[in-house]
Design an enzyme around this catalytic site. Structure first.
Site, PDB file in Angstrom:
ATOM      1  N   ASP A   1       0.844  -1.194   0.000  1.00  0.00           N
ATOM      2  CA  ASP A   1       0.000   0.000   0.000  1.00  0.00           C
ATOM      3  C   ASP A   1       0.877   1.240   0.000  1.00  0.00           C
ATOM      4  OD1 ASP A   1      -2.937   1.148   0.869  1.00  0.00           O
ATOM      5  OD2 ASP A   1      -1.316   2.282   1.806  1.00  0.00           O
TER       6      ASP A   1
ATOM      7  N   TYR B   1       2.787  10.055  -0.262  1.00  0.00           N
ATOM      8  CA  TYR B   1       3.885   9.451   0.495  1.00  0.00           C
ATOM      9  C   TYR B   1       5.242   9.760  -0.140  1.00  0.00           C
ATOM     10  CZ  TYR B   1       0.214   6.524   2.650  1.00  0.00           C
ATOM     11  OH  TYR B   1      -0.903   6.066   3.298  1.00  0.00           O
TER      12      TYR B   1
ATOM     13  N   LYS C   1      -3.110   5.968  -4.048  1.00  0.00           N
ATOM     14  CA  LYS C   1      -4.214   6.875  -3.756  1.00  0.00           C
ATOM     15  C   LYS C   1      -3.999   8.234  -4.407  1.00  0.00           C
ATOM     16  CE  LYS C   1      -3.947   4.770   0.825  1.00  0.00           C
ATOM     17  NZ  LYS C   1      -2.519   4.432   0.800  1.00  0.00           N
TER      18      LYS C   1
ATOM     19  N   HIS D   1      -7.970   9.527  -1.379  1.00  0.00           N
ATOM     20  CA  HIS D   1      -7.285   9.514  -0.079  1.00  0.00           C
ATOM     21  C   HIS D   1      -8.121  10.120   1.045  1.00  0.00           C
ATOM     22  CE1 HIS D   1      -2.905   9.198   1.457  1.00  0.00           C
ATOM     23  NE2 HIS D   1      -3.749   8.964   2.436  1.00  0.00           N
TER      24      HIS D   1
END
Length: 274
Positions: free
Chosen positions: A47, A52, A77, A110
């Site tokens: 994931d 990120y 996401k 998200h």
């Protein structure tokens, strides 16, 4: 749920592993090594997310692993600043390029924000219909967001990824998702280590010869929750996955659920407005 590769069946028939590796706040060589370690240990679900900042390293580790693509389940996401129909489509292409993948297994919104998620969802529906994603879903959506989405969409989200752990079990949301065939998935399933000193969990862990973290993760599985604990430490990545050789009793599951105190460690989605 007796093996690391056991899967949940999503509402469109796609198989998603019950257990995977989360990569939140892991970057560069650190996340690349974590993904490589997880895949070597038999993890098959990874994931990540655009925000990120590690999609490229995740993709490189996947490519170098030698694991067959059809054995993997990759989630990413769309971030808040990319929400909207056209911008989501562009963001998806960027994520694919960074990951080095033509097809994403699960693409999530998200955060819901205020209303943009409706146009974003239309973009996800298009990607799904075009075969660019195998399943589409949401993250951090509450019941009222899901109800609003239902009014304007033709596809029910396959997954809702939310904060969920023994101190914040989100029973009403979990029950709603189960009723509507939306698979619940937990981020921060270990409450970022804040439950390690809990006496109840320590007692149950001692009885089974397991760690507190392993007990919490097993509790999640036995509540039909997909879990993606994050770690960049090889020994912890291994430890987290060793939860398929024991089972909690019904009383133990109930006692752990009784720790619920409505205690969030993350942001309330209704307070993150954009």
């Amino acid at each position: 749920m007796k093996h690391l590769t056991d899967t949940a069946i999503l509402n469109n028939g796609v198989h998603m592993p019950w257990f995977g590796l989360g990569t939140y706040k892991a970057e560069g060589a650190e996340v690349a090594k974590a993904v490589a370690t997880a895949l070597e240990l038999g993890y098959r679900s990874i994931d990540t997310a655009a925000v990120y900042g590690n999609e490229e390293e995740v993709g490189q580790s996947i490519a170098a692993s030698g694991v067959a693509r059809d054995s993997l389940f990759v989630t990413t996401k769309v971030w808040n600043t990319d929400q909207g129909y056209d911008t989501t489509l562009r963001a998806f292409e960027t994520s694919c390029k960074k990951l080095g993948l033509d097809v994403i297994d699960l693409y999530l919104i998200h955060w819901p924000g205020q209303t943009l998620y409706k146009d974003t969802w239309r973009a996800l529906e298009r990607l799904y219909e075009e075969g660019r994603v195998r399943a589409i879903g949401v993250s951090n959506f509450q019941i009222h967001h899901l109800e609003e989405l239902k009014k304007e969409s033709s596809i029910v989200p396959a997954v809702n990824q939310v904060e969920l752990h023994p101190r914040f079990i989100q029973k009403e949301l979990h029950d709603y998702c189960a009723q509507h065939q939306i698979q619940i998935e937990a981020w921060a399933p270990l409450m970022k280590g804040r439950l390690q000193d809990n006496e109840l969990l320590q007692g149950i862990a001692g009885k089974h010869g397991k760690t507190v973290s392993q007990v919490i993760l097993r509790w999640g599985l036995q509540n039909s929750i997909v879990i993606i604990p994050k770690s960049v430490t090889a020994s912890r990545i291994k430890e987290n996955s060793e939860i398929f050789d024991f089972e909690l009793s019904a009383d133990e599951v109930s006692a752990i659920s009784g720790l619920d105190a409505g205690e969030r460690i993350g942001t309330n989605p209704d307070n993150l407005l954009f």
